[in-house]
Motif scaffolding. Structure first.
Motif, PDB file in Angstrom:
ATOM      1  N   MET A   1       0.839  -1.179   0.000  1.00 19.56           N
ATOM      2  CA  MET A   1       0.000   0.000   0.000  1.00 19.56           C
ATOM      3  C   MET A   1       0.882   1.239   0.000  1.00 19.56           C
ATOM      4  N   ASP A   2       0.385   2.257  -0.612  1.00 18.14           N
ATOM      5  CA  ASP A   2       1.107   3.512  -0.778  1.00 18.14           C
ATOM      6  C   ASP A   2       1.009   4.358   0.490  1.00 18.14           C
ATOM      7  N   PRO A   3       2.099   4.494   1.244  1.00 22.80           N
ATOM      8  CA  PRO A   3       2.036   5.255   2.496  1.00 22.80           C
ATOM      9  C   PRO A   3       1.776   6.746   2.293  1.00 22.80           C
ATOM     10  N   ALA A   4       1.914   7.242   1.073  1.00 18.35           N
ATOM     11  CA  ALA A   4       1.624   8.649   0.797  1.00 18.35           C
ATOM     12  C   ALA A   4       0.141   8.889   0.558  1.00 18.35           C
ATOM     13  N   ASN A   5      -0.622   7.833   0.333  1.00 18.99           N
ATOM     14  CA  ASN A   5      -2.051   7.958   0.105  1.00 18.99           C
ATOM     15  C   ASN A   5      -2.718   8.396   1.412  1.00 18.99           C
ATOM     16  N   PRO A   6      -3.548   9.456   1.379  1.00 22.77           N
ATOM     17  CA  PRO A   6      -4.154   9.939   2.625  1.00 22.77           C
ATOM     18  C   PRO A   6      -5.050   8.914   3.320  1.00 22.77           C
ATOM     19  N   VAL A   7      -5.740   8.076   2.563  1.00 20.99           N
ATOM     20  CA  VAL A   7      -6.587   7.040   3.165  1.00 20.99           C
ATOM     21  C   VAL A   7      -5.714   5.998   3.860  1.00 20.99           C
ATOM     22  N   VAL A   8      -4.640   5.604   3.218  1.00 21.26           N
ATOM     23  CA  VAL A   8      -3.709   4.642   3.819  1.00 21.26           C
ATOM     24  C   VAL A   8      -3.089   5.235   5.078  1.00 21.26           C
ATOM     25  N   ARG A   9      -2.737   6.514   5.023  1.00 23.24           N
ATOM     26  CA  ARG A   9      -2.155   7.172   6.207  1.00 23.24           C
ATOM     27  C   ARG A   9      -3.136   7.173   7.375  1.00 23.24           C
ATOM     28  N   LEU A  10      -4.412   7.482   7.098  1.00 22.52           N
ATOM     29  CA  LEU A  10      -5.416   7.457   8.165  1.00 22.52           C
ATOM     30  C   LEU A  10      -5.560   6.050   8.749  1.00 22.52           C
ATOM     31  N   CYS A  11      -5.544   5.046   7.893  1.00 23.42           N
ATOM     32  CA  CYS A  11      -5.644   3.665   8.388  1.00 23.42           C
ATOM     33  C   CYS A  11      -4.416   3.295   9.222  1.00 23.42           C
ATOM     34  N   ALA A  12      -3.246   3.772   8.816  1.00 25.94           N
ATOM     35  CA  ALA A  12      -2.028   3.519   9.600  1.00 25.94           C
ATOM     36  C   ALA A  12      -2.130   4.183  10.972  1.00 25.94           C
ATOM     37  N   GLU A  13      -2.666   5.395  11.013  1.00 27.58           N
ATOM     38  CA  GLU A  13      -2.884   6.075  12.298  1.00 27.58           C
ATOM     39  C   GLU A  13      -3.858   5.276  13.156  1.00 27.58           C
ATOM     40  N   GLY A  14      -4.901   4.767  12.528  1.00 25.30           N
ATOM     41  CA  GLY A  14      -5.867   3.940  13.247  1.00 25.30           C
ATOM     42  C   GLY A  14      -5.229   2.681  13.797  1.00 25.30           C
ATOM     43  N   MET A  15      -4.367   2.060  13.023  1.00 31.12           N
ATOM     44  CA  MET A  15      -3.673   0.855  13.489  1.00 31.12           C
ATOM     45  C   MET A  15      -2.765   1.184  14.677  1.00 31.12           C
ATOM     46  N   SER A  16      -2.129   2.333  14.631  1.00 26.05           N
ATOM     47  CA  SER A  16      -1.287   2.742  15.766  1.00 26.05           C
ATOM     48  C   SER A  16      -2.142   2.928  17.018  1.00 26.05           C
ATOM     49  N   ALA A  17      -3.287   3.579  16.848  1.00 28.57           N
ATOM     50  CA  ALA A  17      -4.188   3.771  17.990  1.00 28.57           C
ATOM     51  C   ALA A  17      -4.682   2.419  18.505  1.00 28.57           C
ATOM     52  N   GLU A  18      -5.000   1.526  17.578  1.00 30.66           N
ATOM     53  CA  GLU A  18      -5.435   0.184  17.970  1.00 30.66           C
ATOM     54  C   GLU A  18      -4.353  -0.511  18.799  1.00 30.66           C
ATOM     55  N   GLY A  19      -3.115  -0.373  18.363  1.00 29.84           N
ATOM     56  CA  GLY A  19      -1.987  -0.977  19.076  1.00 29.84           C
ATOM     57  C   GLY A  19      -1.795  -0.420  20.474  1.00 29.84           C
ATOM     58  N   ARG A  20      -2.248   0.807  20.686  1.00 28.12           N
ATOM     59  CA  ARG A  20      -2.174   1.431  22.022  1.00 28.12           C
ATOM     60  C   ARG A  20      -3.420   1.134  22.848  1.00 28.12           C
ATOM     61  N   GLY A  21      -4.337   0.326  22.293  1.00 31.47           N
ATOM     62  CA  GLY A  21      -5.559  -0.020  23.015  1.00 31.47           C
ATOM     63  C   GLY A  21      -6.626   1.051  22.962  1.00 31.47           C
ATOM     64  N   GLN A  22      -6.526   1.958  22.002  1.00 29.74           N
ATOM     65  CA  GLN A  22      -7.476   3.063  21.870  1.00 29.74           C
ATOM     66  C   GLN A  22      -8.459   2.759  20.733  1.00 29.74           C
ATOM     67  N   ALA A  23      -9.400   1.887  21.019  1.00 30.17           N
ATOM     68  CA  ALA A  23     -10.327   1.405  19.995  1.00 30.17           C
ATOM     69  C   ALA A  23     -11.187   2.525  19.409  1.00 30.17           C
ATOM     70  N   LYS A  24     -11.698   3.421  20.242  1.00 35.05           N
ATOM     71  CA  LYS A  24     -12.547   4.508  19.732  1.00 35.05           C
ATOM     72  C   LYS A  24     -11.760   5.443  18.817  1.00 35.05           C
ATOM     73  N   THR A  25     -10.536   5.739  19.198  1.00 35.38           N
ATOM     74  CA  THR A  25      -9.688   6.594  18.361  1.00 35.38           C
ATOM     75  C   THR A  25      -9.377   5.893  17.045  1.00 35.38           C
ATOM     76  N   ALA A  26      -9.096   4.603  17.134  1.00 35.18           N
ATOM     77  CA  ALA A  26      -8.821   3.827  15.919  1.00 35.18           C
ATOM     78  C   ALA A  26     -10.013   3.876  14.982  1.00 35.18           C
ATOM     79  N   LEU A  27     -11.204   3.630  15.520  1.00 35.88           N
ATOM     80  CA  LEU A  27     -12.404   3.658  14.683  1.00 35.88           C
ATOM     81  C   LEU A  27     -12.596   5.029  14.053  1.00 35.88           C
ATOM     82  N   SER A  28     -12.309   6.079  14.788  1.00 38.60           N
ATOM     83  CA  SER A  28     -12.436   7.430  14.242  1.00 38.60           C
ATOM     84  C   SER A  28     -11.518   7.617  13.027  1.00 38.60           C
TER      85      SER A  28
END
Length: 142
Positions: A1-28
Motif C-alpha cells: 500500500m502507498d504510504p503517501a495515500n491519505p486514506v492509507v495514512r489514516l488507516c495507519a494512524e488507526g492501526m497505531s491507535a489500535e496498538g495502544r488499546g485506543q479502539a474509539k480513536t482507531a475507529l475514528s
C-alpha cells in the motif's frame, strides 16, 4: 500500500491507535478514511479497517463484505495481494456467526489466492490464519 495515500495514512494512524488499546480513536481514523475514500481501491482499504472495530459480528460482516465488494468492483491490481486477507476476514466473520459452511467457502477462496501474498511475516501470518480456518471448518464445507 502507498504510504503517501491519505486514506492509507489514516488507516495507519488507526492501526497505531489500535496498538495502544485506543479502539474509539482507531475507529475514528478508520471512519475518516472511509469518508475520504475516492475510489474502490481506497474504499476497500478503509472498509477493511472499519470492520475491525465494529461492535457486533453482523456489522463486522457487513463492513468486510463492503471491502470485498469494493475489491471485486475495482480493476486495480494493487488489491490483488489483499484478497487473501479479505477472504480470511469473511471466513472469520461467518465462523464467528456460526455459519461454518460459508466460512469454509471463504477460507478456501483465500487459500486459492495465497500465491498473491507478499513474502515475509505478513504473508505468513495470513497464510497460517487461512490454514487454521480451513482445519476448523473443513467438516462443514458445502
Amino acid at each position: 500500500m502507498d504510504p503517501a495515500n491519505p486514506v492509507v495514512r489514516l488507516c495507519a494512524e488507526g492501526m497505531s491507535a489500535e496498538g495502544r488499546g485506543q479502539a474509539k480513536t482507531a475507529l475514528s481514523f478508520f471512519e475518516q478514511a472511509w469518508e475520504r475514500s475516492t475510489d474502490d481501491y481506497e474504499r476497500c482499504i478503509a472498509a477493511h479497517y472499519v470492520a475491525r472495530q465494529q461492535p457486533s459480528l453482523i456489522e463486522a460482516l457487513r463492513w468486510n463484505r463492503k471491502a470485498l465488494d469494493c475489491a471485486v468492483s475495482s480493476s486495480d491490481q494493487r488489491l490483488d495481494e489483499f484478497y487473501p486477507s479479505l477472504y480470511l476476514n469473511m471466513g472469520k466473520a461467518y465462523e464467528e456467526l456460526g455459519n461454518l459452511g460459508e466460512a469454509s467457502t471463504f477460507y478456501h477462496l483465500g487459500a486459492q489466492q495465497m500465491n498473491s501474498l507478499p513474502a515475509g511475516p505478513y504473508g505468513r501470518l495470513i497464510s497460517q490464519a487461512i490454514e487454521r480456518g480451513l482445519k476448523r471448518t473443513e467438516p462443514y464445507r458445502e
